[in-house]
Design a protein around this motif. Structure first.
Motif, PDB file in Angstrom:
ATOM      1  N   SER A 281       4.896   9.650  -9.255  1.00 15.29           N
ATOM      2  CA  SER A 281       6.126   9.857  -8.490  1.00 15.29           C
ATOM      3  C   SER A 281       6.070  11.027  -7.513  1.00 15.29           C
TER       4      SER A 281
ATOM      5  N   GLY B 299       4.495   9.130  -1.751  1.00 13.36           N
ATOM      6  CA  GLY B 299       3.726   7.918  -1.466  1.00 13.36           C
ATOM      7  C   GLY B 299       4.296   6.718  -2.208  1.00 13.36           C
ATOM      8  N   ASP B 300       3.474   5.680  -2.326  1.00 12.68           N
ATOM      9  CA  ASP B 300       3.925   4.402  -2.871  1.00 12.68           C
ATOM     10  C   ASP B 300       3.732   4.267  -4.372  1.00 12.68           C
TER      11      ASP B 300
ATOM     12  N   HIS C 250       5.121   5.441  -7.121  1.00 11.73           N
ATOM     13  CA  HIS C 250       6.271   5.203  -7.988  1.00 11.73           C
ATOM     14  C   HIS C 250       6.762   3.760  -7.876  1.00 11.73           C
ATOM     15  N   GLY C 251       6.864   3.240  -6.664  1.00 13.59           N
ATOM     16  CA  GLY C 251       7.333   1.868  -6.481  1.00 13.59           C
ATOM     17  C   GLY C 251       6.311   0.842  -6.930  1.00 13.59           C
ATOM     18  N   CYS C 252       5.056   1.154  -6.747  1.00 13.22           N
ATOM     19  CA  CYS C 252       3.980   0.226  -7.090  1.00 13.22           C
ATOM     20  C   CYS C 252       3.721   0.183  -8.591  1.00 13.22           C
TER      21      CYS C 252
ATOM     22  N   TRP D  64      -0.236  -3.305  -7.838  1.00 15.56           N
ATOM     23  CA  TRP D  64      -0.586  -4.052  -6.633  1.00 15.56           C
ATOM     24  C   TRP D  64      -1.764  -4.986  -6.856  1.00 15.56           C
TER      25      TRP D  64
ATOM     26  N   TRP E  45       4.233 -10.179  -6.973  1.00 14.67           N
ATOM     27  CA  TRP E  45       4.645  -8.878  -6.437  1.00 14.67           C
ATOM     28  C   TRP E  45       6.012  -8.996  -5.755  1.00 14.67           C
TER      29      TRP E  45
ATOM     30  N   GLN F 288      10.765  -2.694  -8.903  1.00 15.22           N
ATOM     31  CA  GLN F 288      10.043  -1.492  -9.341  1.00 15.22           C
ATOM     32  C   GLN F 288      10.191  -1.333 -10.856  1.00 15.22           C
TER      33      GLN F 288
ATOM     34  N   ASN G 262      -0.606   7.382   2.503  1.00 16.83           N
ATOM     35  CA  ASN G 262      -0.340   6.159   1.738  1.00 16.83           C
ATOM     36  C   ASN G 262      -1.435   5.112   1.926  1.00 16.83           C
ATOM     37  N   ASP G 263      -2.134   5.158   3.047  1.00 16.33           N
ATOM     38  CA  ASP G 263      -3.195   4.191   3.301  1.00 16.33           C
ATOM     39  C   ASP G 263      -4.482   4.517   2.552  1.00 16.33           C
TER      40      ASP G 263
ATOM     41  N   TYR H  57      -4.831   5.019  -0.752  1.00 17.80           N
ATOM     42  CA  TYR H  57      -4.742   4.763  -2.191  1.00 17.80           C
ATOM     43  C   TYR H  57      -6.027   4.156  -2.761  1.00 17.80           C
TER      44      TYR H  57
END
Length: 191
Positions: A21, A24-25, A27-29, A33, A41, A46, A159-160, A162
């Motif tokens: 958390s 970036g992504d 927490h939502g992911c 993925w 997906w 979430q 974020n890209d 990951y």
């Protein structure tokens, strides 16, 4: 800075949530993925993805590692059997470029990293990758595959990244076996 890396177990679920958390992504992911199809997906929330991660940690074996900096959970790396990463085998920029059969249970993957914002650019990914390699080796992996971004081709949003950064994988001994896109490398490490 004291760094320790521990398996992401059910007892460490709250630590995993803290690590995921920090911007970036993550927490939502919830590090789902690569684990589900695109259709799944799009159907999940979430909270449902969080439930999937909790179920993975409860069931074991640990599907990831958590990096602690001075005792606080600040990073998360997914490492495990490549066969469990459903989306990888369906991804056109990856699947046809792998030299390994997709059903081979001895091939593992390091598929994603999350580092809390305040600990980025401090080498935490390199520590997590080293621990992931050791974990895969101890767990019987024959090879590890990954899909990092080559940042020498241009600037990227955090974020890209990951999937990890190519130079970190190269420093750990991975060799590039394919270049599906100018900034996307497919790398392997034989164990």
């Amino acid at each position: 800075m004291t760094i320790t890396i521990e398996p992401a177990t059910s007892e460490r679920f709250d630590d995993a949530q803290h690590a995921l958390s920090g911007g970036g992504d993550g927490h939502g992911c919830q590090c789902q993925w690569w684990m589900i199809t695109n259709a799944e997906w799009n159907r999940t929330t979430q909270l449902e993805r969080e439930g999937r991660l909790r179920a993975e940690l409860d069931a074991g074996p640990p599907p990831a590692l958590i990096a602690y900096v001075d005792g606080e959970p600040e990073g998360f790396v997914r490492v495990g059997l490549r066969t469990t990463h459903v989306r990888l085998s369906r991804t056109r920029a990856i699947a046809p470029h792998s030299p390994e059969p997709w059903d081979d249970p001895t091939v593992w993957t390091v598929s994603c990293f999350v580092v809390r914002r305040e600990y980025r650019n401090q080498g935490l990914n390199a520590h997590m990758l080293e621990a992931a390699i050791d974990y895969a080796r101890r767990s019987g992996a024959r090879a590890i595959e990954a899909y990092p971004i080559d940042t020498s081709t241009g600037k990227r949003r955090s974020n890209d990244l990951y999937r990890g950064v190519l130079s970190v994988f190269q420093a750990a001994g991975f060799r590039e076996v394919a270049r599906p896109k100018p900034d996307l490398a497919l790398v392997t490490l034989d164990l």
